[in-house]
Scaffold this motif. Structure first.
Motif, PDB file in Angstrom:
ATOM      1  N   HIS A  99       0.867  -1.179   0.000  1.00  0.00           N
ATOM      2  CA  HIS A  99       0.000   0.000   0.000  1.00  0.00           C
ATOM      3  C   HIS A  99       0.906   1.233   0.000  1.00  0.00           C
ATOM      4  O   HIS A  99       1.827   1.318   0.818  1.00  0.00           O
ATOM      5  CB  HIS A  99      -0.862   0.057   1.251  1.00  0.00           C
ATOM      6  N   ILE A 100       0.638   2.158  -0.891  1.00  0.00           N
ATOM      7  CA  ILE A 100       1.361   3.429  -0.896  1.00  0.00           C
ATOM      8  C   ILE A 100       0.339   4.536  -0.690  1.00  0.00           C
ATOM      9  O   ILE A 100      -0.632   4.645  -1.441  1.00  0.00           O
ATOM     10  CB  ILE A 100       2.139   3.665  -2.206  1.00  0.00           C
ATOM     11  N   ASP A 101       0.560   5.339   0.345  1.00  0.00           N
ATOM     12  CA  ASP A 101      -0.316   6.472   0.628  1.00  0.00           C
ATOM     13  C   ASP A 101       0.392   7.727   0.126  1.00  0.00           C
ATOM     14  O   ASP A 101       1.339   8.208   0.759  1.00  0.00           O
ATOM     15  CB  ASP A 101      -0.607   6.552   2.125  1.00  0.00           C
ATOM     16  N   PHE A 102      -0.036   8.208  -1.041  1.00  0.00           N
ATOM     17  CA  PHE A 102       0.542   9.409  -1.634  1.00  0.00           C
ATOM     18  C   PHE A 102      -0.131  10.642  -1.053  1.00  0.00           C
ATOM     19  O   PHE A 102      -1.343  10.660  -0.858  1.00  0.00           O
ATOM     20  CB  PHE A 102       0.349   9.419  -3.157  1.00  0.00           C
ATOM     21  N   THR A 103       0.656  11.662  -0.811  1.00  0.00           N
ATOM     22  CA  THR A 103       0.125  12.967  -0.428  1.00  0.00           C
ATOM     23  C   THR A 103       0.365  13.902  -1.598  1.00  0.00           C
ATOM     24  O   THR A 103       1.520  14.204  -1.937  1.00  0.00           O
ATOM     25  CB  THR A 103       0.812  13.516   0.836  1.00  0.00           C
ATOM     26  N   ALA A 104      -0.727  14.309  -2.226  1.00  0.00           N
ATOM     27  CA  ALA A 104      -0.647  15.276  -3.313  1.00  0.00           C
ATOM     28  C   ALA A 104      -0.962  16.649  -2.730  1.00  0.00           C
ATOM     29  O   ALA A 104      -1.686  16.765  -1.742  1.00  0.00           O
ATOM     30  CB  ALA A 104      -1.643  14.931  -4.417  1.00  0.00           C
ATOM     31  N   ARG A 105      -0.416  17.656  -3.335  1.00  0.00           N
ATOM     32  CA  ARG A 105      -0.708  19.012  -2.885  1.00  0.00           C
ATOM     33  C   ARG A 105      -1.293  19.783  -4.064  1.00  0.00           C
ATOM     34  O   ARG A 105      -0.837  19.635  -5.200  1.00  0.00           O
ATOM     35  CB  ARG A 105       0.573  19.669  -2.382  1.00  0.00           C
ATOM     36  N   VAL A 106      -2.295  20.569  -3.785  1.00  0.00           N
ATOM     37  CA  VAL A 106      -2.869  21.445  -4.792  1.00  0.00           C
ATOM     38  C   VAL A 106      -2.737  22.871  -4.265  1.00  0.00           C
ATOM     39  O   VAL A 106      -3.060  23.153  -3.116  1.00  0.00           O
ATOM     40  CB  VAL A 106      -4.338  21.068  -5.139  1.00  0.00           C
ATOM     41  N   LEU A 107      -2.167  23.742  -5.107  1.00  0.00           N
ATOM     42  CA  LEU A 107      -1.912  25.122  -4.720  1.00  0.00           C
ATOM     43  C   LEU A 107      -2.583  26.077  -5.690  1.00  0.00           C
ATOM     44  O   LEU A 107      -2.606  25.823  -6.904  1.00  0.00           O
ATOM     45  CB  LEU A 107      -0.399  25.407  -4.704  1.00  0.00           C
ATOM     46  N   GLN A 156       4.152  32.285  -0.853  1.00  0.00           N
ATOM     47  CA  GLN A 156       3.022  31.660  -0.171  1.00  0.00           C
ATOM     48  C   GLN A 156       1.849  31.456  -1.139  1.00  0.00           C
ATOM     49  O   GLN A 156       1.532  32.339  -1.932  1.00  0.00           O
ATOM     50  CB  GLN A 156       2.553  32.491   1.012  1.00  0.00           C
ATOM     51  N   TYR A 157       1.230  30.268  -1.018  1.00  0.00           N
ATOM     52  CA  TYR A 157       0.060  29.899  -1.812  1.00  0.00           C
ATOM     53  C   TYR A 157      -0.995  29.345  -0.875  1.00  0.00           C
ATOM     54  O   TYR A 157      -0.687  28.782   0.172  1.00  0.00           O
ATOM     55  CB  TYR A 157       0.421  28.790  -2.823  1.00  0.00           C
ATOM     56  N   LEU A 158      -2.237  29.454  -1.275  1.00  0.00           N
ATOM     57  CA  LEU A 158      -3.313  28.772  -0.577  1.00  0.00           C
ATOM     58  C   LEU A 158      -3.372  27.357  -1.134  1.00  0.00           C
ATOM     59  O   LEU A 158      -3.233  27.160  -2.350  1.00  0.00           O
ATOM     60  CB  LEU A 158      -4.649  29.478  -0.827  1.00  0.00           C
ATOM     61  N   GLY A 159      -3.543  26.375  -0.264  1.00  0.00           N
ATOM     62  CA  GLY A 159      -3.554  25.016  -0.773  1.00  0.00           C
ATOM     63  C   GLY A 159      -4.131  24.014   0.198  1.00  0.00           C
ATOM     64  O   GLY A 159      -4.626  24.360   1.271  1.00  0.00           O
ATOM     65  N   ALA A 160      -4.064  22.766  -0.209  1.00  0.00           N
ATOM     66  CA  ALA A 160      -4.528  21.644   0.602  1.00  0.00           C
ATOM     67  C   ALA A 160      -3.778  20.401   0.165  1.00  0.00           C
ATOM     68  O   ALA A 160      -3.158  20.367  -0.904  1.00  0.00           O
ATOM     69  CB  ALA A 160      -6.029  21.438   0.434  1.00  0.00           C
ATOM     70  N   GLU A 161      -3.854  19.378   1.017  1.00  0.00           N
ATOM     71  CA  GLU A 161      -3.246  18.090   0.700  1.00  0.00           C
ATOM     72  C   GLU A 161      -4.338  17.060   0.470  1.00  0.00           C
ATOM     73  O   GLU A 161      -5.360  17.053   1.163  1.00  0.00           O
ATOM     74  CB  GLU A 161      -2.325  17.649   1.840  1.00  0.00           C
ATOM     75  N   ILE A 162      -4.101  16.196  -0.502  1.00  0.00           N
ATOM     76  CA  ILE A 162      -5.037  15.142  -0.867  1.00  0.00           C
ATOM     77  C   ILE A 162      -4.328  13.812  -0.674  1.00  0.00           C
ATOM     78  O   ILE A 162      -3.232  13.613  -1.204  1.00  0.00           O
ATOM     79  CB  ILE A 162      -5.481  15.292  -2.338  1.00  0.00           C
ATOM     80  N   SER A 163      -4.934  12.917   0.097  1.00  0.00           N
ATOM     81  CA  SER A 163      -4.361  11.587   0.317  1.00  0.00           C
ATOM     82  C   SER A 163      -4.940  10.607  -0.688  1.00  0.00           C
ATOM     83  O   SER A 163      -6.161  10.554  -0.878  1.00  0.00           O
ATOM     84  CB  SER A 163      -4.652  11.106   1.733  1.00  0.00           C
TER      85      SER A 163
END
Length: 147
Positions: free
Chosen positions: A58-66, A131-138
């Protein structure tokens, strides 16, 4: 699993997002510089040997969107649309479209299956001094550990 190709296929899947008046820049790796809006794979953790004889990892990737901050309200609205569970701007919808038909391998054959599991960390991110506004997606990816 071939991590390099899984990263690349996740970026290709994310690029299917349709944004009003903008194109989402997508990459499987953390870029030196960001052109917003941007999606990239920022990090991952691996759980080896979920089945005997290296049959499953299992690989849990953390993607970031900015997104940019020039207009804070517009940036937040754009981010909300991309983090939504449905709609043409939804990253969840775009990514999970790469799962393929039931019974077929996901991500062009580089994984058995995967799913977007959560969004977290809605905040300001500093990237290369900006600086950017963003979030992380698992994104949980399941695949052959010996491949």
């Amino acid at each position: 699993m071939d991590i390099t190709n899984v990263r690349a296929q996740l970026a290709v899947a994310a690029s299917a997002v349709t944004l009003p008046g903008a194109s989402l820049v997508c990459t499987g790796y953390m870029p030196d510089g960001v052109t917003t809006p941007c999606f990239f794979i920022a990090d991952y953790t691996i759980e080896y040997d979920k089945a005997m004889n290296r049959a499953l990892d299992h690989i849990d990737f953390t993607a970031r969107v900015l997104v940019g901050r020039a207009d804070d309200l517009a940036g937040q609205a754009l981010l909300d649309a991309m983090l939504s569970g449905s709609g043409p701007a939804s990253l969840k919808v775009a990514l999970e479209a790469a799962r393929g038909a039931p019974g077929t391998p996901a991500l062009n054959g580089y994984a058995h299956d995967f799913r977007v599991t959560r969004v977290q960390g809605l905040r300001l991110y500093e990237h290369n001094g900006v600086q950017y506004l963003g979030a992380e997606i698992s994104i949980l990816v399941i695949g052959d550990g010996s491949a």
